[in-house]
Design an enzyme around this catalytic site. Sequence first.
Site, PDB file in Angstrom:
ATOM      1  N   GLY A  17     -16.329 -34.578  96.526  1.00 62.52           N
ATOM      2  CA  GLY A  17     -14.991 -33.982  96.565  1.00 62.52           C
ATOM      3  C   GLY A  17     -13.942 -34.887  95.957  1.00 62.52           C
ATOM      4  O   GLY A  17     -13.058 -34.431  95.220  1.00 62.52           O
ATOM      5  N   TYR A 153     -28.524 -29.396 108.073  1.00 65.58           N
ATOM      6  CA  TYR A 153     -27.894 -29.349 106.750  1.00 65.58           C
ATOM      7  C   TYR A 153     -28.623 -28.351 105.845  1.00 65.58           C
ATOM      8  O   TYR A 153     -27.989 -27.530 105.167  1.00 65.58           O
ATOM      9  CB  TYR A 153     -27.904 -30.740 106.135  1.00 65.58           C
ATOM     10  CG  TYR A 153     -27.329 -30.825 104.743  1.00 65.58           C
ATOM     11  CD1 TYR A 153     -25.954 -30.947 104.542  1.00 65.58           C
ATOM     12  CD2 TYR A 153     -28.153 -30.799 103.623  1.00 65.58           C
ATOM     13  CE1 TYR A 153     -25.424 -31.038 103.264  1.00 65.58           C
ATOM     14  CE2 TYR A 153     -27.635 -30.885 102.339  1.00 65.58           C
ATOM     15  CZ  TYR A 153     -26.273 -31.008 102.169  1.00 65.58           C
ATOM     16  OH  TYR A 153     -25.758 -31.090 100.900  1.00 65.58           O
TER      17      TYR A 153
END
Length: 337
Positions: A17, A153
């Site tokens: 990010g 995940y």
Amino acid sequence: MKRGGVIVVTGASGGVGRATARAFAARGCKVALLARGRKGLQAAADEVRRAGGEALVVAVDVADAQAVDAAAQQVVDTFGRIDVWVNNAFSGVFAPFTEISPDEFRRVTEVTYLGYVFGTRAALRHMLPRDRGTIVQVGSALAYRGIPLQSAYCGAKHAIQGFNESLRCELLHARSGVRTTMVQLPAVNTPQFDWVLSRMPGQARPVAPVYQPEVAARAVVHAARHGRRREYWVGASTAATLLANAVAPGLLDRYLARAGFGSQQDEGEPAGRGNLWSPADGPQGRDFGAHGRFDDESHDDSPQNWLSRNRSRMGAVLTVGAGVAAARGLARLAARR
């Protein structure tokens, strides 16, 4: 997406990010940075401004749907619109499934899966009335192929894959100008392995080969600019994993049962509590940046990434090549006659 667009990046305080926010800023974009950790967000904002973009910091937990809606409204109030929304925030637990508590599994799912759902819903609320915009789901090879020690995940990434396909069909049915696409990443050198909750005897690490977060960021920016493609694969390991899983998933199960535990651990102490319940850069924390501790072994580029971006061009080259080969074959055959 034109140069200077308005971009929202979740999980912008570190890792992929953070690198993605910088990459958009280098194109003169206005970048809204969403994450929980304020130290990382402020540092990311400084980097965005130095790269030539404008930054808006919004501290938010993506697992809170109302907070994500409010964050999207803040972006529109500040910058006037949302052109691209990048869902990237996640959390995880490195442990066998039986050692992950129900609350921990739920939390990973809320952040890593529902965070994408809530982000997508918030983006659509502003994009659909304008009939334009692109939503990029940052995925993983693990969206198709589960591996040991990361059941929460992997489950969330699989869920994102199914959710995104369903949404894409609905947008196509409505002939909407809003696009959604997914970028499937390989192992990336990010700080997550120093802050993720782990119950393994060793220190968590990515499965080699490892790529730098800037490789992922370039793929995300390209996907945002060319959102008509349903997905992009980054890294030869991603392509190999997905193809092997499609052809021989049972053999891959057995291989990962043997190799998947050791390949995800290094010598050293595990991260412990990690950032599952609170940001890693909390009051006593620090800014982790985009890179993890694996710079020495990480790749700065990915030929597979280029091939994925230029699939149509390569198809044309192969078609022309096949045509030339066929013409030569016919000429030789005619000469023999």
